[in-house]
Write an enzyme that holds these catalytic residues in place. Sequence first.
Site, PDB file in Angstrom:
ATOM      1  N   ARG A  46      66.993  16.739  15.349  1.00 20.51           N
ATOM      2  CA  ARG A  46      66.042  15.251  15.216  1.00 20.51           C
ATOM      3  C   ARG A  46      66.645  14.605  13.968  1.00 20.51           C
ATOM      4  O   ARG A  46      66.134  13.614  13.593  1.00 20.51           O
ATOM      5  CB  ARG A  46      64.792  15.766  15.047  1.00 20.51           C
ATOM      6  CG  ARG A  46      63.741  15.723  16.218  1.00 20.51           C
ATOM      7  CD  ARG A  46      62.635  15.928  15.939  1.00 20.51           C
ATOM      8  NE  ARG A  46      61.266  15.519  16.671  1.00 20.51           N
ATOM      9  CZ  ARG A  46      60.791  15.921  17.564  1.00 20.51           C
ATOM     10  NH1 ARG A  46      61.299  17.320  18.041  1.00 20.51           N
ATOM     11  NH2 ARG A  46      59.689  15.520  18.209  1.00 20.51           N
ATOM     12  N   ARG A  53      55.126   9.391  15.060  1.00 20.86           N
ATOM     13  CA  ARG A  53      56.524  10.122  15.713  1.00 20.86           C
ATOM     14  C   ARG A  53      57.536   9.160  15.925  1.00 20.86           C
ATOM     15  O   ARG A  53      58.666   9.482  15.914  1.00 20.86           O
ATOM     16  CB  ARG A  53      55.855  11.030  16.870  1.00 20.86           C
ATOM     17  CG  ARG A  53      55.064  12.291  16.466  1.00 20.86           C
ATOM     18  CD  ARG A  53      54.243  12.884  17.519  1.00 20.86           C
ATOM     19  NE  ARG A  53      55.000  13.072  18.665  1.00 20.86           N
ATOM     20  CZ  ARG A  53      54.124  13.402  19.710  1.00 20.86           C
ATOM     21  NH1 ARG A  53      52.926  13.058  19.993  1.00 20.86           N
ATOM     22  NH2 ARG A  53      54.759  13.772  20.821  1.00 20.86           N
ATOM     23  N   ARG A  59      47.368  17.905  22.504  1.00 24.42           N
ATOM     24  CA  ARG A  59      47.828  18.501  21.411  1.00 24.42           C
ATOM     25  C   ARG A  59      47.240  17.602  20.166  1.00 24.42           C
ATOM     26  O   ARG A  59      46.890  16.562  20.212  1.00 24.42           O
ATOM     27  CB  ARG A  59      49.460  18.160  21.200  1.00 24.42           C
ATOM     28  CG  ARG A  59      50.049  19.234  22.237  1.00 24.42           C
ATOM     29  CD  ARG A  59      51.816  18.603  22.427  1.00 24.42           C
ATOM     30  NE  ARG A  59      52.317  18.097  21.392  1.00 24.42           N
ATOM     31  CZ  ARG A  59      53.709  17.410  21.455  1.00 24.42           C
ATOM     32  NH1 ARG A  59      54.184  18.112  22.573  1.00 24.42           N
ATOM     33  NH2 ARG A  59      53.952  16.957  20.346  1.00 24.42           N
ATOM     34  N   ARG A  82      51.684   3.545  26.112  1.00 29.51           N
ATOM     35  CA  ARG A  82      50.517   3.415  26.966  1.00 29.51           C
ATOM     36  C   ARG A  82      50.368   4.590  28.012  1.00 29.51           C
ATOM     37  O   ARG A  82      49.341   5.143  28.172  1.00 29.51           O
ATOM     38  CB  ARG A  82      50.624   2.010  28.032  1.00 29.51           C
ATOM     39  CG  ARG A  82      50.626   0.767  27.114  1.00 29.51           C
ATOM     40  CD  ARG A  82      50.519  -0.540  28.442  1.00 29.51           C
ATOM     41  NE  ARG A  82      51.609  -0.509  28.930  1.00 29.51           N
ATOM     42  CZ  ARG A  82      52.586  -1.442  28.466  1.00 29.51           C
ATOM     43  NH1 ARG A  82      52.781  -2.060  27.289  1.00 29.51           N
ATOM     44  NH2 ARG A  82      53.969  -1.359  29.491  1.00 29.51           N
ATOM     45  N   LYS A 115      61.697  14.725  27.734  1.00 33.46           N
ATOM     46  CA  LYS A 115      62.679  15.533  27.503  1.00 33.46           C
ATOM     47  C   LYS A 115      62.203  17.250  27.729  1.00 33.46           C
ATOM     48  O   LYS A 115      62.806  17.547  28.467  1.00 33.46           O
ATOM     49  CB  LYS A 115      63.010  15.749  25.853  1.00 33.46           C
ATOM     50  CG  LYS A 115      63.664  14.307  25.396  1.00 33.46           C
ATOM     51  CD  LYS A 115      64.046  14.531  23.727  1.00 33.46           C
ATOM     52  CE  LYS A 115      62.763  14.792  23.122  1.00 33.46           C
ATOM     53  NZ  LYS A 115      61.873  13.720  22.908  1.00 33.46           N
TER      54      LYS A 115
END
Length: 197
Positions: free
Chosen positions: A88, A150, A139, A122, A13
């Site tokens: 979300r 997540r 991150r 992966r 995204k």
Amino acid sequence: MRLILLGPPGAGKGTQAKILSSKHGIPQLSTGDMLRAAVADGSAVGLRAKSVMDSGQLVSDEIVNEIVAERVDQPDSARGFILDGYPRTVVQAESLAAMLEGKSKQLDAVIELKVDEEALGRRMENRVRETLAAGGSVRADDNAESFRRRMSEYHAKTAPLSSFYARAGLLRVVDGMAAMSAVTAAIENQLAAAVRN
Ligand code: AMP
């Protein structure tokens, strides 16, 4: 043009939002980037959000709704924007709808990037391994455990947005596993079709 990019973590995204942002001259509004900036600044919001983000859970609707409402009011969003990572949850989607209605504005399209989630896991692990091997940094939520979290947050709270936006007649799905430029082209086709409607 007001556009939402939907899809699980790692679907691309952010990459697509950046490309579309520079092509169309409208900002990419990434709540993840805004929250990471708040964490880096050490602001009150950042302090509240950091541990939640690191673990891969969702930050509260209240916090993200507020930062998006502020961001959408900035002058560069007047001609449109690309929402990346927001909404979300259904609560966020409803808040966005009310916010836009209050400004007499509408969404043009919601583009969902369909991906193979195992392949994404992966891909994420390889990317992290390569970045670390090259001496780079990743991150705090780029690790297998946070990624799984997540993904489960996505299934529980974000995936229902597909039918939410399908019911609103806004949902358009593209194959997010194709090459980056092919994904961009597919999104552009869908946008052209949405604008014709
Ligand atoms: P992202 O960069 O979009 O992957 O977001 C990174 C993290 O920021 C997520 O795992 C959440 O903890 C938080 N976050 C970003 N956007 C939202 C949102 N719309 N609602 C709740 N939490 C969010």
